[in-house]
Structure formats: structure tokens, C-alpha cells
Motif scaffolding. Structure first.
Motif, PDB file in Angstrom:
ATOM      1  N   VAL A 173      12.036 -13.845 -18.646  1.00 26.25           N
ATOM      2  CA  VAL A 173      13.091 -13.179 -17.885  1.00 26.25           C
ATOM      3  C   VAL A 173      13.603 -14.114 -16.799  1.00 26.25           C
ATOM      4  N   ASN A 174      14.831 -13.863 -16.357  1.00 29.19           N
ATOM      5  CA  ASN A 174      15.334 -14.624 -15.222  1.00 29.19           C
ATOM      6  C   ASN A 174      14.989 -13.901 -13.927  1.00 29.19           C
ATOM      7  N   GLN A 175      15.397 -14.495 -12.813  1.00 32.43           N
ATOM      8  CA  GLN A 175      14.886 -14.024 -11.525  1.00 32.43           C
ATOM      9  C   GLN A 175      15.532 -12.735 -11.031  1.00 32.43           C
ATOM     10  N   SER A 176      16.610 -12.316 -11.656  1.00 34.67           N
ATOM     11  CA  SER A 176      17.261 -11.074 -11.244  1.00 34.67           C
ATOM     12  C   SER A 176      16.815  -9.887 -12.093  1.00 34.67           C
ATOM     13  N   ALA A 177      15.774 -10.062 -12.900  1.00 32.67           N
ATOM     14  CA  ALA A 177      15.340  -9.003 -13.820  1.00 32.67           C
ATOM     15  C   ALA A 177      14.667  -7.859 -13.069  1.00 32.67           C
ATOM     16  N   ASN A 178      14.948  -6.641 -13.528  1.00 32.57           N
ATOM     17  CA  ASN A 178      14.276  -5.444 -13.029  1.00 32.57           C
ATOM     18  C   ASN A 178      13.264  -5.000 -14.082  1.00 32.57           C
ATOM     19  N   LEU A 179      12.026  -5.434 -13.937  1.00 32.78           N
ATOM     20  CA  LEU A 179      10.989  -5.130 -14.925  1.00 32.78           C
ATOM     21  C   LEU A 179      10.439  -3.725 -14.785  1.00 32.78           C
ATOM     22  N   ARG A 180      10.861  -3.010 -13.758  1.00 32.27           N
ATOM     23  CA  ARG A 180      10.376  -1.638 -13.587  1.00 32.27           C
ATOM     24  C   ARG A 180      11.102  -0.651 -14.507  1.00 32.27           C
ATOM     25  N   GLN A 181      12.245  -1.050 -15.033  1.00 34.99           N
ATOM     26  CA  GLN A 181      13.036  -0.135 -15.849  1.00 34.99           C
ATOM     27  C   GLN A 181      13.515  -0.823 -17.129  1.00 34.99           C
ATOM     28  N   VAL A 182      12.595  -1.384 -17.900  1.00 36.47           N
ATOM     29  CA  VAL A 182      12.947  -2.020 -19.169  1.00 36.47           C
ATOM     30  C   VAL A 182      13.220  -0.922 -20.195  1.00 36.47           C
ATOM     31  N   ARG A 183      14.406  -0.950 -20.779  1.00 42.22           N
ATOM     32  CA  ARG A 183      14.803   0.092 -21.718  1.00 42.22           C
ATOM     33  C   ARG A 183      14.586  -0.379 -23.162  1.00 42.22           C
ATOM     34  N   ILE A 184      14.054   0.525 -23.987  1.00 44.69           N
ATOM     35  CA  ILE A 184      13.795   0.235 -25.401  1.00 44.69           C
ATOM     36  C   ILE A 184      14.409   1.349 -26.236  1.00 44.69           C
ATOM     37  N   GLN A 185      15.240   0.973 -27.175  1.00 45.38           N
ATOM     38  CA  GLN A 185      15.838   1.941 -28.093  1.00 45.38           C
ATOM     39  C   GLN A 185      15.193   1.794 -29.457  1.00 45.38           C
ATOM     40  N   ARG A 186      14.682   2.909 -29.954  1.00 48.43           N
ATOM     41  CA  ARG A 186      14.034   2.954 -31.266  1.00 48.43           C
ATOM     42  C   ARG A 186      14.686   4.077 -32.059  1.00 48.43           C
ATOM     43  N   GLY A 187      15.547   3.670 -32.970  1.00 51.41           N
ATOM     44  CA  GLY A 187      16.320   4.681 -33.670  1.00 51.41           C
ATOM     45  C   GLY A 187      17.285   5.340 -32.703  1.00 51.41           C
ATOM     46  N   ARG A 188      17.190   6.662 -32.590  1.00 51.78           N
ATOM     47  CA  ARG A 188      18.035   7.398 -31.653  1.00 51.78           C
ATOM     48  C   ARG A 188      17.334   7.669 -30.336  1.00 51.78           C
ATOM     49  N   ARG A 189      16.086   7.260 -30.237  1.00 56.21           N
ATOM     50  CA  ARG A 189      15.325   7.483 -29.001  1.00 56.21           C
ATOM     51  C   ARG A 189      15.477   6.298 -28.066  1.00 56.21           C
ATOM     52  N   VAL A 190      15.626   6.590 -26.772  1.00 54.47           N
ATOM     53  CA  VAL A 190      15.708   5.557 -25.742  1.00 54.47           C
ATOM     54  C   VAL A 190      14.678   5.891 -24.675  1.00 54.47           C
ATOM     55  N   GLY A 191      13.805   4.945 -24.400  1.00 50.69           N
ATOM     56  CA  GLY A 191      12.775   5.139 -23.381  1.00 50.69           C
ATOM     57  C   GLY A 191      12.724   3.964 -22.426  1.00 50.69           C
ATOM     58  N   ALA A 192      12.032   4.140 -21.323  1.00 47.82           N
ATOM     59  CA  ALA A 192      11.894   3.086 -20.312  1.00 47.82           C
ATOM     60  C   ALA A 192      10.422   2.852 -20.024  1.00 47.82           C
ATOM     61  N   VAL A 193      10.053   1.587 -19.825  1.00 43.11           N
ATOM     62  CA  VAL A 193       8.682   1.227 -19.471  1.00 43.11           C
ATOM     63  C   VAL A 193       8.712   0.334 -18.237  1.00 43.11           C
ATOM     64  N   ASN A 194       7.608   0.324 -17.520  1.00 44.22           N
ATOM     65  CA  ASN A 194       7.457  -0.494 -16.315  1.00 44.22           C
ATOM     66  C   ASN A 194       6.623  -1.726 -16.671  1.00 44.22           C
ATOM     67  N   LEU A 195       7.303  -2.787 -17.092  1.00 45.95           N
ATOM     68  CA  LEU A 195       6.584  -3.993 -17.486  1.00 45.95           C
ATOM     69  C   LEU A 195       5.954  -4.689 -16.282  1.00 45.95           C
ATOM     70  N   LEU A 196       6.483  -4.431 -15.078  1.00 46.42           N
ATOM     71  CA  LEU A 196       5.887  -5.033 -13.889  1.00 46.42           C
ATOM     72  C   LEU A 196       4.484  -4.503 -13.641  1.00 46.42           C
ATOM     73  N   ALA A 197       4.204  -3.277 -14.100  1.00 46.98           N
ATOM     74  CA  ALA A 197       2.858  -2.711 -13.930  1.00 46.98           C
ATOM     75  C   ALA A 197       1.824  -3.517 -14.700  1.00 46.98           C
TER      76      ALA A 197
END
Length: 491
Positions: A173-197
Motif C-alpha cells: 500500500v502507499n502512504q495515504s492508505a486507510n487500512l481500517r476500512q478495506v472493502r472486499i466485494q464477493r459476488g453481490r456482497r460487499v464487506g469491510a475489514v480492518n487490516l491495520l488490526a
């Protein structure tokens, strides 16, 4: 003769077994047995018909072209074996032929194959297992160094790549990345994970496993946290480029864009260059710079003003830069002579080898002068100390023949132009240097400075006598002739 008492007891026992016996026993005048609840037969339950199509688990593996599967039909080995999911998304099986399985889970594929075999096998028991998984295709975009589509081969059908592994594959990632709200779309579902954790507290639940077709988006942070930046930079998902490019502007000697190599030394905790290193590349700061309010733009985010002067004073920690950072050194509204001296003595001070200044007023030889830094050669190299010693105010006064006897050393003014062309006036009191040893008053000069020595309104003042006895006071360079006449012993 019939024994009526024994006959009555017999009927009561029979009735107690399957019927309600209490009324009859009472009618016959016999002792009543313990009452028993009548046996209730269960009602036939309404069983829902078996659903062949199971609800799909969104995290379950779905089959696709290229998968190798094992199909087992219980007790029918001639129908069992290993098969490939073909390009059209089907498996070609004995007797029943092609069965579409693309997009189905293993359980759904088992049910679909079972439904086909029911025409040939009585109550078939079918299981489908994954032997070799096809490479998964994912896309990743946002605050990532190499956005795009990636095909990830699977060495083991049970081990799918994680989110952090995909980020590494895309260059980090670059330095302006927000890793607390990484969005993943799987089919029609969209979820968010906190990769910084994952980096903060080793929360592996946030480092989810990916599936074929997943789309990952890493948003840009609206507020940049310096601690998060350092944590990301030192992790394996930070930027993996060998160089970064930054822009330095404002009160520096050589404003522009600079490419800075990253450190490859594993013993260094910080791989990325610091702000002071970028300022050094830009030739150092001018004496008119305000290092208390250095501005850094990172992506679309303006970071809070950074106090680089505190770093020089060993009262703060230098900040690390990231690719694309834009640095601006503002102009000071009020210049403190002590700050000027401290900046010039640091490694981010001006690195100009030669400067041109003007000196006017109560000076023996007013005019313009070219001064060179001590320790510099014609090519501008540094001396043995590794740093240039820039000329100071007292050196310029000595070069101009020294101050006159009428100069007021307590009200010297250095006029200095800023980058935007506006002049600034730096008041200097050299008597504080003579009386108290305040070296901060002997400020370092920079190119374009104009020095003005005013006239002392009090002739023969204590300041004039101190100035005359100093190293930058009036200097008798050549004898002069004067005429003295009148009431003297030797006219």
C-alpha cells in the motif's frame, strides 16, 4: 359358583392396562387403583420436503473451470473417479454425461450429480471433493502501488491466499492508505475489514482468505496518523519500491523534485528517508525559513504542521517520508537570531558555497562582497568536518574594513529577501556578543543579504568604545595625514 370378587378384580386389571378403569372399579365397589394418564398417540408430523438446492455459504469455495475434483458414488466404483471442470463449467461423468457445476459449492455439486444418478442408481450417495484448485483471479485498486488484476496459483487446495498476501503481490500500500476500512466485494456482497488490526494486535481474523473473483479496494485516509504510517512502513505490506519521489518547495536553496533511495540495511528500523534528508538534498533551508510550521501534503491529505526545529534541538523525532509527498517550507514572519544560528549549525542549514552580500552605513568600505564558506574548495566540496561553515555578520564587517567609530552596534539590521520577494528585517545587537558572549547575534549570512550599520546618536558612548576595541571595529589600514594648528605644542 362364580367368585364375583375375583372376577371384578380381573376386569379392573384389564381395564387399567389399555382403558380407563376408574369408573368401572367404582361401580363394582372395589378399591381404586392409582390413576394413570391415558396414552396419547403421536400425531403424524408434517415433514418439509428435502431441499435439493442448499443455501450457499458466501465464504465457501465455488467450483470453476480448471478445478480437479473427486466424485465418489458409494458402492458404484465404475461411476467414481477424478474429473476436470471443463471450460463450459461442467464435469463429464459416466452414464449421465455433462453436469453443470460452475459457481456451485462442493455440497451443491454433490446434490446436482446425485439428482442425475437417481435415474440409474437406487438412492445414490454422492460426494464431491476438491483435489487441485484452479488459480484464483482477483482485482485490487485504490491506495496500492500496482493496482490491477492478478492470477494467484494455489499450491494446495486447502490453502487460499489471504488479503495481506494479495497486497504484497500488488507492491504494498502507499502512504495515504486507510487500512481500517478495506472493502472486499464477493459476488453481490460487499464487506469491510480492518487490516491495520493485523499489524496492531495480530488479529488474524481480519486477514481474510480470498476467493476467485474477489475485488479489493483500499480507500485513501482522510486523516493521516503518524503512528499508523510508521507501523505500515515497517510491515511487509508497506510500499516495496526501491526509491520514492518527493517535492520540496519554499524557503530552500534548490526547490524541486527529488528521487530518494530507500535503505536496504536490515538493521535500520526506518527504511524510508526523513524530512531532514529531503531538505539536505534541496540544498538546505534559508535563514528566513519557519521550521516550526513545515507543511507536508500526502495524497489528498494535508498533514498537521510539523516542527522540524524541534528535531534540530533534539526535542522531537524526525518524520519519515513517503512516495509522492509534497514538502513546503514556509517563510517566517518573525526571525529569531538564536534560531538562525541553530539552523545554520545543523545539517539542514544552507549549503551555498559562495554568497553575495551588500554592506552599507557606518562601515569603512561599503559595497558588495562575495563570500565563500569555510572548508569549501573551488568545486564546492566540504571540509574535514563534512559541513560547510558559512560566513557570519562579523566576518562580513571585518571584510569591509570594520565598523566606523560612529557605528551603533546595538541596532544593526540585516535585510533579507524571502522566496516570494518580500523583504524581512532581522535586528542584531552585536553589543550582546561583546558583553555577554551571545553568539546567536553573529548570524549566518545568506545570498542576497544587505547589512546596514546605523549611526550612534551618542558620540563617545560606551558602545562606541566597546566596538572600537573589538575585532570588527575601526581598522587603520593605511596611515592618513591631518593638520593640527592653533594653541598646541607642536603645530
Amino acid at each position: 359358583m362364580i367368585d364375583t370378587a375375583r372376577l371384578s378384580k380381573f376386569f379392573c386389571k384389564m381395564l387399567l392396562i389399555g382403558l380407563s378403569s376408574t369408573p368401572l372399579c367404582a361401580f363394582l365397589g372395589l378399591p381404586q387403583a392409582a390413576s394413570a394418564k391415558p396414552k396419547v398417540l403421536p400425531q403424524p408430523s408434517k415433514v418439509a420436503p428435502r431441499q435439493v438446492q442448499q443455501r450457499q455459504n458466501p465464504d465457501a469455495y465455488t467450483l470453476g473451470p480448471g478445478d480437479r475434483v473427486r466424485v465418489d458414488v458409494f458402492n458404484v466404483p465404475e461411476y467414481s473417479g477424478e474429473f476436470i471442470v471443463l471450460v463450459d463449467g461442467s464435469v463429464n461423468l459416466p452414464i449421465i454425461g455433462a453436469v453443470p457445476v460452475a459457481g456451485a459449492t462442493l455440497a451443491q455439486a454433490s446434490e446436482a450429480i446425485k439428482a442425475k444418478y437417481q435415474l440409474y442408481v437406487r438412492t445414490p450417495n454422492v460426494t464431491v471433493g476438491l483435489l487441485i484448485a484452479r488459480p484464483i483471479q482477483i482485482t485490487i485498486a485504490g491506495a496500492i502501488n500496482r493496482a490491477g488484476s492478478y492470477s494467484i496459483p494455489l499450491a494446495d487446495a486447502r490453502k487460499f491466499p489471504t488479503l495481506s498476501q494479495a497486497v504484497q503481490l500488488a507492491g504494498g500500500v502507499n502512504q495515504s492508505a486507510n487500512l481500517r476500512q478495506v472493502r472486499i466485494q464477493r459476488g453481490r456482497r460487499v464487506g469491510a475489514v480492518n487490516l491495520l488490526a493485523v499489524l496492531q494486535r495480530a488479529d488474524s481474523s481480519q486477514d481474510i482468505t480470498l476467493r476467485d473473483g474477489d475485488a479489493i479496494f483500499i480507500p485513501t485516509a482522510t486523516n493521516v496518523d503518524a503512528n499508523d504510517i510508521s507501523r505500515i512502513a515497517e510491515s511487509n505490506i508497506g510500499g516495496q519500491e526501491n526509491t520514492i519521489r518527493v517535492t520540496v518547495a519554499g524557503e530552500v536553496n534548490r526547490a524541486g523534485s527529488y528521487s530518494i533511495s530507500l535503505s536496504n540495511n536490515p538493521s535500520e528500523s526506518r527504511r524510508f528517508p526523513t524530512l531532514s534528508q529531503a531538505v539536505q538534498l534541496a540544498g538546505g533551508v534559508n535563514q528566513t525559513s519557519d521550521l516550526r510550521r513545515v507543511l507536508i501534503a500526502r495524497g489528498s491529505t494535508m498533514m498537521p504542521p510539523f516542527d522540524l526545529l524541534a528535531v534540530i534541538k533534539n526535542a522531537g523525532k524526525d518524520i519519515t517520508l513517503r512516495d509522492g509527498d509534497r514538502i513546503f517550507i514556509p517563510t517566517a514572519t518573525n526571525i529569531d537570531a538564536s534560531d538562525v544560528s541553530r539552523i545554520s549549525d545543523s545539517n539542514i542549514g544552507s549549503q551555498d558555497v559562495a554568497i553575495k552580500i551588500a554592506i552599507v552605513g557606518e562601515i569603512s568600505k561599503p559595497g558588495t562582497y562575495n563570500l565563500r564558506a569555510e572548508g569549501s574548495s573551488g568545486a564546492g566540496s566540504t571540509g574535514t568536518s563534512g559541513r560547510l561553515s558559512l560566513p557570519t555578520l562579523t566576518e562580513a564587517i571585518r571584510l569591509a574594513g570594520g565598523a566606523t567609530a560612529s557605528a551603533d552596534a546595538s541596532r544593526i539590521v540585516v535585510r533579507r529577501l524571502t522566496r516570494n520577494g518580500s523583504p524581512q528585517k532581522i535586528p542584531v545587537n552585536l553589543l550582546r556578543l561583546l558583553n555577554a558572549g551571545d553568539n546567536t547575534q553573529d548570524i549566518v549570512l545568506q545570498n542576497g543579504d544587505t547589512i546596514y550599520l546605523p549611526t550612534d546618536p551618542v558620540i563617545g558612548s560606551d558602545g562606541s568604545r566597546q566596538l572600537a576595541a573589538s575585532s570588527f571595529g575601526p581598522q587603520v589600514l593605511n596611515p592618513i595625514k591631518v593638520a593640527v594648528i592653533g594653541q598646541v605644542n607642536r603645530p
